[in-house]
Motif scaffolding. Structure first.
Motif, PDB file in Angstrom:
ATOM      1  N   ASP A  87       0.678  -1.232  -0.036  1.00  0.00           N
ATOM      2  CA  ASP A  87       0.059   0.015   0.038  1.00  0.00           C
ATOM      3  C   ASP A  87       0.952   1.188  -0.082  1.00  0.00           C
ATOM      4  O   ASP A  87       0.914   1.999   0.913  1.00  0.00           O
ATOM      5  N   PRO A  88       1.610   1.482  -0.897  1.00  0.00           N
ATOM      6  CA  PRO A  88       2.556   2.523  -1.189  1.00  0.00           C
ATOM      7  C   PRO A  88       1.862   3.983  -1.046  1.00  0.00           C
ATOM      8  O   PRO A  88       2.559   4.950  -0.861  1.00  0.00           O
ATOM      9  N   LEU A  89       0.593   4.283  -1.289  1.00  0.00           N
ATOM     10  CA  LEU A  89      -0.056   5.521  -1.568  1.00  0.00           C
ATOM     11  C   LEU A  89      -0.837   5.776   0.019  1.00  0.00           C
ATOM     12  O   LEU A  89      -1.538   6.791  -0.180  1.00  0.00           O
ATOM     13  N   VAL A 146       3.464   4.291 -10.155  1.00  0.00           N
ATOM     14  CA  VAL A 146       3.577   4.118  -8.541  1.00  0.00           C
ATOM     15  C   VAL A 146       4.540   3.062  -8.448  1.00  0.00           C
ATOM     16  O   VAL A 146       5.313   3.331  -7.618  1.00  0.00           O
ATOM     17  N   ALA A 147       4.324   2.039  -9.055  1.00  0.00           N
ATOM     18  CA  ALA A 147       5.462   0.877  -8.817  1.00  0.00           C
ATOM     19  C   ALA A 147       6.752   1.285  -8.901  1.00  0.00           C
ATOM     20  O   ALA A 147       7.571   0.673  -8.280  1.00  0.00           O
ATOM     21  N   VAL A 148       6.987   2.004  -9.986  1.00  0.00           N
ATOM     22  CA  VAL A 148       8.484   2.239 -10.495  1.00  0.00           C
ATOM     23  C   VAL A 148       9.038   3.314  -9.412  1.00  0.00           C
ATOM     24  O   VAL A 148      10.119   3.278  -8.834  1.00  0.00           O
ATOM     25  N   GLY A 181      10.759   2.808  -5.275  1.00  0.00           N
ATOM     26  CA  GLY A 181      11.594   4.022  -5.669  1.00  0.00           C
ATOM     27  C   GLY A 181      12.959   4.063  -5.148  1.00  0.00           C
ATOM     28  O   GLY A 181      14.211   4.362  -5.631  1.00  0.00           O
ATOM     29  N   ASN A 182      13.158   3.522  -3.915  1.00  0.00           N
ATOM     30  CA  ASN A 182      14.524   3.194  -3.543  1.00  0.00           C
ATOM     31  C   ASN A 182      15.350   1.982  -3.938  1.00  0.00           C
ATOM     32  O   ASN A 182      16.344   1.907  -3.323  1.00  0.00           O
ATOM     33  N   ALA A 227       8.720  -3.704 -13.832  1.00  0.00           N
ATOM     34  CA  ALA A 227       7.775  -2.663 -13.830  1.00  0.00           C
ATOM     35  C   ALA A 227       7.966  -1.509 -14.648  1.00  0.00           C
ATOM     36  O   ALA A 227       7.159  -0.973 -15.245  1.00  0.00           O
ATOM     37  N   PHE A 228       9.272  -1.230 -14.837  1.00  0.00           N
ATOM     38  CA  PHE A 228       9.647  -0.027 -15.941  1.00  0.00           C
ATOM     39  C   PHE A 228       9.374  -0.599 -17.317  1.00  0.00           C
ATOM     40  O   PHE A 228       9.045   0.303 -17.972  1.00  0.00           O
TER      41      PHE A 228
END
Length: 136
Positions: A48-50, A91-93, A98-99, A108-109
């Motif tokens: 749940d990144p957001l 969002v995935a990338v 992100g890190n 994902a990219f």
């Protein structure tokens, strides 16, 4: 007309069609279907990144990765159905991975690049909607 002449004149549409079908079906089968099955099975743990909540995120990604990916593969409402996929992979990338090092976010990219290219080019000529068009 020979088959080689057909493909020679239709290289762009053939390439776009293969890209659309290949990536759409792969995403739907490998990622989307397990997410949809998990959602309906009541799985509560999902990234749940957001901060929307695991169930909401899982539902949105299941919808995008399965239903939207299948519509892209079929060539139905392609540009509209690419929007949730592009947002999901952005969002995935850039957020979820992100890190992470690039080799972790590479898949994902790849999906993100392909779906942006398809959004720009359109679905090509080999789409299901052409079966429903009537010529007068």
């Amino acid at each position: 007309m020979k088959i080689t002449e057909f493909f020679k004149r239709n290289y762009p549409n053939t390439g776009i069609g293969l890209l659309r079908i290949g990536f759409g079906v792969m995403l739907a089968i490998v990622h989307g279907w397990p997410t949809v099955k998990g959602f309906f099975a009541g799985v509560t743990e999902y990234p749940d990144p957001l901060g929307l909540g695991s169930r909401i995120t899982m539902g949105l990604m299941g919808f995008a990765e399965f239903f939207c990916a299948m519509l892209v593969a079929l060539g139905l409402f392609t540009r509209i159905t690419l929007i949730p996929l592009i947002i999901g992979f952005l969002v995935a990338v850039f957020v979820f991975h992100g890190n992470d090092p690039f080799d972790v976010k590479e898949r994902a990219f790849h999906y993100l690049i392909v779906f942006v290219v398809l959004f720009i080019t359109g679905p090509g000529s080999y789409v299901i909607t052409n079966l429903f068009k009537r010529k007068f």
